[in-house]
Design an enzyme around this catalytic site. Sequence first.
Site, short mmCIF file in Angstrom:
data_model
loop_
_atom_site.label_atom_id
_atom_site.label_comp_id
_atom_site.label_asym_id
_atom_site.label_seq_id
_atom_site.Cartn_x
_atom_site.Cartn_y
_atom_site.Cartn_z
CB SER A 22 -0.05 5.91 -9.83
OG SER A 22 0.54 5.37 -8.67
CG HIS A 118 10.22 1.28 0.66
ND1 HIS A 118 10.52 0.22 -0.18
CD2 HIS A 118 9.80 0.72 1.82
CE1 HIS A 118 10.30 -0.91 0.46
NE2 HIS A 118 9.88 -0.64 1.68
CG ASP A 154 14.05 -0.41 0.08
OD1 ASP A 154 14.10 0.40 -0.86
OD2 ASP A 154 13.48 -1.51 0.01
C1 GRF Z 1 4.59 2.44 -5.20
O1 GRF Z 1 3.87 1.86 -4.15
C2 GRF Z 1 5.98 2.82 -4.76
O2 GRF Z 1 6.04 3.22 -3.42
C3 GRF Z 1 6.75 1.54 -4.93
O3 GRF Z 1 6.22 0.95 -6.09
C4 GRF Z 1 4.89 1.41 -6.30
C5 GRF Z 1 4.87 2.01 -7.66
O4 GRF Z 1 3.58 2.44 -8.04
N1 GRF Z 1 8.16 1.80 -4.98
P1 GRF Z 1 3.40 3.38 -9.29
O5 GRF Z 1 4.09 2.70 -10.47
O6 GRF Z 1 4.02 4.69 -8.97
O7 GRF Z 1 1.93 3.48 -9.51
#
Ligand code: GRF
Length: 217
Positions: A22, A118, A154
């Site tokens: 997403s 993150h 991180d």
């Molecule tokens: C997001 O919450 C991002 O911050 C973390 O993993 C999740 C990935 O979600 N690193 P998507 O695949 O972008 O929907």
Amino acid sequence: MTAPPAVVKRLRVAVLASGRGSNLQSLLDACAERDFPAAIALVIVNVPGDKAIDRARSAGVPVAVIDHKGFASREAFDAAVDRELQAAAVGVVCLAGFMRLLTPGFARNWAGRLINIHPSLLPAFPGLHTHRRAIEAGATEHGCTIHYVTAELDAGPIIAQAKVPVLPGDDEDALAARVLVEEHRLYPQVLRLIAEGKVRTVDGQVIIDGPPRNVPS
Ligand code: GRF
């Protein structure tokens, strides 16, 4: 006489994604805007069949599927990723839900050009299960962070953060959904600032020329 349209040189960007993608979608959507100063030149996905692949293809962006299971070591996998990035001549690499730890060597090679999103207000809650851990810790604020990637997990210089409240009765999913809205807003804003050359690092601290560090809604 009407002036010809300015030739906009867009920053070439690669997005590394796994899973639902997403955040990749939010970057694809931003880069599809006429005046956005970056263009996604390549998407790299490490799990065949992931939704991120469909998202990139639907946007007409080249995708490299590099299955980490086909490599004997992290170094070999990262070298394959590096080759694709070099071939695509990208200037910046965005990690967007990329569920592979990259080697220190890779992070060093791409230092200052490699960013990650993150889902916590770093330095709070590095690692996994950030939403659950924030609730369990009794945090009243949570959010997301975009930071440069360094060899330590991180822990690289923070570029921008967006905060959300933790509300009474929140469970992990409710909190994650609230944070995700901010992620989708923040990542394109930060990419724009980088592409416009407004983000600098001085002595390990990020300085943004123009808007404040916590980008307002
Ligand atoms: C997001 O919450 C991002 O911050 C973390 O993993 C999740 C990935 O979600 N690193 P998507 O695949 O972008 O929907």
